[in-house]
Design a protein around this motif. Sequence first.
Motif, PDB file in Angstrom:
ATOM      1  N   GLY A  68       4.627  -0.014   7.897  1.00 36.08           N
ATOM      2  CA  GLY A  68       5.557  -1.399   7.758  1.00 36.08           C
ATOM      3  C   GLY A  68       6.471  -1.544   8.853  1.00 36.08           C
ATOM      4  O   GLY A  68       7.354  -2.196   8.618  1.00 36.08           O
ATOM      5  N   ILE A  69       5.766  -1.213  10.049  1.00 36.30           N
ATOM      6  CA  ILE A  69       6.786  -1.338  11.234  1.00 36.30           C
ATOM      7  C   ILE A  69       5.954  -2.326  12.488  1.00 36.30           C
ATOM      8  O   ILE A  69       4.772  -1.948  12.735  1.00 36.30           O
ATOM      9  CB  ILE A  69       7.245  -0.136  12.277  1.00 36.30           C
ATOM     10  N   LYS A  70       6.321  -3.347  12.424  1.00 35.04           N
ATOM     11  CA  LYS A  70       5.874  -4.540  13.525  1.00 35.04           C
ATOM     12  C   LYS A  70       6.687  -4.403  14.626  1.00 35.04           C
ATOM     13  O   LYS A  70       7.765  -4.773  14.857  1.00 35.04           O
ATOM     14  CB  LYS A  70       5.764  -5.785  12.800  1.00 35.04           C
ATOM     15  N   LEU A  71       5.973  -3.854  15.882  1.00 37.66           N
ATOM     16  CA  LEU A  71       6.541  -3.415  17.095  1.00 37.66           C
ATOM     17  C   LEU A  71       6.856  -4.831  17.543  1.00 37.66           C
ATOM     18  O   LEU A  71       5.977  -5.740  17.636  1.00 37.66           O
ATOM     19  CB  LEU A  71       5.576  -2.662  17.855  1.00 37.66           C
ATOM     20  N   THR A  72       7.962  -4.616  18.477  1.00 40.78           N
ATOM     21  CA  THR A  72       8.409  -6.090  19.270  1.00 40.78           C
ATOM     22  C   THR A  72       8.173  -5.838  20.610  1.00 40.78           C
ATOM     23  O   THR A  72       7.792  -4.437  20.894  1.00 40.78           O
ATOM     24  CB  THR A  72       9.840  -6.289  19.242  1.00 40.78           C
ATOM     25  N   ILE A  73       8.142  -6.792  21.612  1.00 36.30           N
ATOM     26  CA  ILE A  73       7.774  -6.422  22.939  1.00 36.30           C
ATOM     27  C   ILE A  73       8.607  -5.593  23.410  1.00 36.30           C
ATOM     28  O   ILE A  73       8.393  -4.655  24.232  1.00 36.30           O
ATOM     29  CB  ILE A  73       7.518  -7.982  23.701  1.00 36.30           C
ATOM     30  N   ALA A  74       9.995  -5.697  23.069  1.00 37.90           N
ATOM     31  CA  ALA A  74      11.195  -4.716  23.611  1.00 37.90           C
ATOM     32  C   ALA A  74      10.694  -3.459  23.222  1.00 37.90           C
ATOM     33  O   ALA A  74      10.932  -2.229  23.952  1.00 37.90           O
ATOM     34  CB  ALA A  74      12.295  -5.238  23.091  1.00 37.90           C
ATOM     35  N   GLU A  75      10.194  -3.145  21.939  1.00 33.39           N
ATOM     36  CA  GLU A  75      10.143  -1.832  21.374  1.00 33.39           C
ATOM     37  C   GLU A  75       8.897  -0.963  22.197  1.00 33.39           C
ATOM     38  O   GLU A  75       8.737  -0.069  22.547  1.00 33.39           O
ATOM     39  CB  GLU A  75       9.811  -1.783  19.999  1.00 33.39           C
ATOM     40  N   MET A  76       7.671  -2.092  22.482  1.00 34.05           N
ATOM     41  CA  MET A  76       6.402  -1.578  23.118  1.00 34.05           C
ATOM     42  C   MET A  76       7.197  -1.380  24.663  1.00 34.05           C
ATOM     43  O   MET A  76       6.213  -0.332  25.201  1.00 34.05           O
ATOM     44  CB  MET A  76       5.488  -2.733  23.079  1.00 34.05           C
ATOM     45  N   THR A  77       8.063  -2.010  25.137  1.00 35.69           N
ATOM     46  CA  THR A  77       8.200  -1.752  26.514  1.00 35.69           C
ATOM     47  C   THR A  77       8.753  -0.403  26.646  1.00 35.69           C
ATOM     48  O   THR A  77       8.507   0.341  27.518  1.00 35.69           O
ATOM     49  CB  THR A  77       8.972  -2.719  27.105  1.00 35.69           C
ATOM     50  N   LYS A  78       9.848  -0.167  25.727  1.00 35.57           N
ATOM     51  CA  LYS A  78      10.454   1.085  25.727  1.00 35.57           C
ATOM     52  C   LYS A  78       9.477   2.435  25.792  1.00 35.57           C
ATOM     53  O   LYS A  78       9.630   3.483  26.263  1.00 35.57           O
ATOM     54  CB  LYS A  78      11.623   1.163  24.794  1.00 35.57           C
ATOM     55  N   LEU A  79       8.685   2.270  24.627  1.00 36.31           N
ATOM     56  CA  LEU A  79       7.677   3.266  24.233  1.00 36.31           C
ATOM     57  C   LEU A  79       6.755   3.320  25.360  1.00 36.31           C
ATOM     58  O   LEU A  79       6.428   4.368  25.618  1.00 36.31           O
ATOM     59  CB  LEU A  79       6.810   2.785  22.959  1.00 36.31           C
ATOM     60  N   GLY A  80       6.328   2.376  26.088  1.00 38.46           N
ATOM     61  CA  GLY A  80       5.319   2.393  27.033  1.00 38.46           C
ATOM     62  C   GLY A  80       6.009   3.076  28.307  1.00 38.46           C
ATOM     63  O   GLY A  80       5.494   3.982  28.926  1.00 38.46           O
ATOM     64  N   ASP A  81       7.391   3.021  28.524  1.00 40.28           N
ATOM     65  CA  ASP A  81       7.935   3.636  29.697  1.00 40.28           C
ATOM     66  C   ASP A  81       8.108   5.171  29.294  1.00 40.28           C
ATOM     67  O   ASP A  81       8.154   6.052  30.296  1.00 40.28           O
ATOM     68  CB  ASP A  81       9.461   2.757  29.952  1.00 40.28           C
ATOM     69  N   ILE A  82       8.484   5.322  28.146  1.00 42.68           N
ATOM     70  CA  ILE A  82       8.574   6.764  27.783  1.00 42.68           C
ATOM     71  C   ILE A  82       7.248   7.610  27.973  1.00 42.68           C
ATOM     72  O   ILE A  82       7.018   8.621  28.864  1.00 42.68           O
ATOM     73  CB  ILE A  82       8.865   6.920  26.256  1.00 42.68           C
TER      74      ILE A  82
END
Length: 225
Positions: A86-100
Amino acid sequence: EMFKSFSSSALVVGAIAGIGAVVSSIGNKVVEVTAKYQKFEAVLTNTLGSKSEAQKAMKQILDFAAKTPFQVDELTDSFVKFANRGIKLTIAEMTKLGDIASSQGKSFNQLTEAVLDAQTGEFERLKEFGIRASKEGDKVTLSFKGVTKEVANNEQAIKNAIVAYGDLNGVAGGMEAISRTIGGQLSNLQDNLDSLFKAIGDRTSEYTSNAISGFNNLISTVKEF
């Protein structure tokens, strides 16, 4: 003189054959990439329940992959896993997860699995990223790089807390650093080539589909005969 003429002809024939092989190879790659992305879009359509939403998600993933060290296959897989929760990732969220993930030298999918596990109270995989977590009653405590957070014990709150760690010094910009390496540049090159092949495939997919269908019908006819 005759030998020279023969040699020249042989060179021309060889060059034509070489060009033909390259064209054939590109044609095969276009079909392969087109089929792969059509499969991704079908999976996203089924997951999101809308073709238009799937196309938006696919474009988002393609754009993100072209600028980061992660591949479309992995990002689509992760996007679908989150969407099924039920979670649609945004570009901002993908960016932060990608950086981690990049800051710890891990893949995007490894972090995805760790976050999804944490949302169900399983924190073991988070340790691979240096994130310590514990649960007490209706609260979860997370700690990373000296920053501790106490959040509600629910999927959205846990995901938001982990994503927020992507803003920390020494984490933010992790993908950019890797993208500047040879490996990162090769990853971006592959993503851009795939995007080119996909664009060509989108224009020619009807012709390709008709050709495959016709060939299948021919095989069926021969088999029956």
